[in-house]
Design an enzyme around this catalytic site. Structure first.
Site, PDB file in Angstrom:
ATOM      1  N   CYS A  76      -4.755   2.610  -5.347  1.00 26.87           N
ATOM      2  CA  CYS A  76      -5.769   3.363  -6.079  1.00 26.87           C
ATOM      3  C   CYS A  76      -7.306   2.929  -5.341  1.00 26.87           C
ATOM      4  O   CYS A  76      -7.204   2.837  -4.445  1.00 26.87           O
ATOM      5  CB  CYS A  76      -5.516   3.307  -7.421  1.00 26.87           C
ATOM      6  SG  CYS A  76      -6.843   4.721  -8.056  1.00 26.87           S
ATOM      7  N   HIS A 176      -0.829   6.349  -7.892  1.00 26.89           N
ATOM      8  CA  HIS A 176      -0.198   5.296  -8.534  1.00 26.89           C
ATOM      9  C   HIS A 176       1.321   5.441  -8.602  1.00 26.89           C
ATOM     10  O   HIS A 176       1.893   5.968  -9.244  1.00 26.89           O
ATOM     11  CB  HIS A 176      -0.550   5.314 -10.111  1.00 26.89           C
ATOM     12  CG  HIS A 176      -1.898   4.985 -10.368  1.00 26.89           C
ATOM     13  ND1 HIS A 176      -2.411   3.707 -10.487  1.00 26.89           N
ATOM     14  CD2 HIS A 176      -3.174   5.945 -10.464  1.00 26.89           C
ATOM     15  CE1 HIS A 176      -3.728   3.593 -10.811  1.00 26.89           C
ATOM     16  NE2 HIS A 176      -4.092   4.882 -10.663  1.00 26.89           N
ATOM     17  N   GLU A 178       3.474   3.138  -9.383  1.00 28.84           N
ATOM     18  CA  GLU A 178       4.111   2.472 -10.761  1.00 28.84           C
ATOM     19  C   GLU A 178       4.081   3.666 -11.729  1.00 28.84           C
ATOM     20  O   GLU A 178       4.826   3.406 -12.838  1.00 28.84           O
ATOM     21  CB  GLU A 178       3.299   1.468 -11.117  1.00 28.84           C
ATOM     22  CG  GLU A 178       1.982   1.611 -11.680  1.00 28.84           C
ATOM     23  CD  GLU A 178       0.938   1.812 -10.880  1.00 28.84           C
ATOM     24  OE1 GLU A 178      -0.368   1.884 -11.554  1.00 28.84           O
ATOM     25  OE2 GLU A 178       1.101   2.285  -9.506  1.00 28.84           O
TER      26      GLU A 178
END
EC number: 4.3.2.10
Length: 196
Positions: A76, A176, A178
């Site tokens: 990001c 993202h 994750e």
């Protein structure tokens, strides 16, 4: 082991937990001199680019990151900081991946670009193994890297932008991973297996 660089500009727990789910050990580091001890590193980031860049410089991270010769990936805002400059705060950034970061031209779309979006693979790379143009990942951003020769994967929201970039041992993901379920896990695993 993967170093997660803690500059105080990110919630790093979600990144750490994502690697733990892949059985990959991580360590959160807060001092630049620790970085060279690791096989690879993550530069996460949220917030305003000028604040994050100031923390990198003030913390002595600029040289440590630039001199790191093993795989290092920004996520990001962390990705944007690896580029040459950004319109957010009109500042120079680390200059490790060619290209500028500019405000997304969202026109009548909601800003920031937030939510799931599809990807377009621009060229093959170890980081994009197993990725298809139907895969979706989770974005939260208002600024983006303009597509150029460093672009591995693009996205589109108002205009086309870089979703994954790479130059030498440095890489970045604008979204993202994750928070991107199975696709994100696959991409993080690609980073774990990436050999320079």
């Amino acid at each position: 082991m993967i170093a997660i660089i803690n500059t105080g500009c990110a919630n790093i727990n979600s990144v750490r937990f994502a690697f733990e789910r892949l059985n990959c050990p991580t360590e959160v580091i807060s001092r630049p001199e620790q970085l060279s001890q690791f096989d690879r590193a993550i530069l996460p980031g949220v917030g305003h680019a000028s604040v994050a860049m100031k923390r990198l410089v003030d913390g002595g991270w600029q040289s440590a990151i630039s001199e790191f010769e093993k795989p290092l990936m920004g996520i990001c805002l962390g990705m944007q900081l690896l580029c040459e400059s950004t319109e957010e705060g009109h500042i120079d950034t680390l200059g490790l991946i060619p290209g500028q970061v500019s405000l997304l031209d969202t026109d009548k779309l909601t800003s920031p670009h937030m939510g799931w979006n599809t990807l377009t693979v621009e060229r093959p790379h170890a980081l994009t193994q197993g990725l298809s143009n139907q895969d979706q990942v989770y974005f939260v951003h208002s600024f983006a890297h303009r597509c150029n020769d460093s672009t591995l994967v693009s996205g589109e929201y108002g205009n086309r932008f870089s979703a994954i970039i790479s130059k030498d041992n440095f890489a970045g993901m604008q979204f993202h991973p994750e928070r991107s379920a199975k696709v994100g896990a696959k991409l993080l695993n690609n980073f774990i297996e990436w050999r320079i």
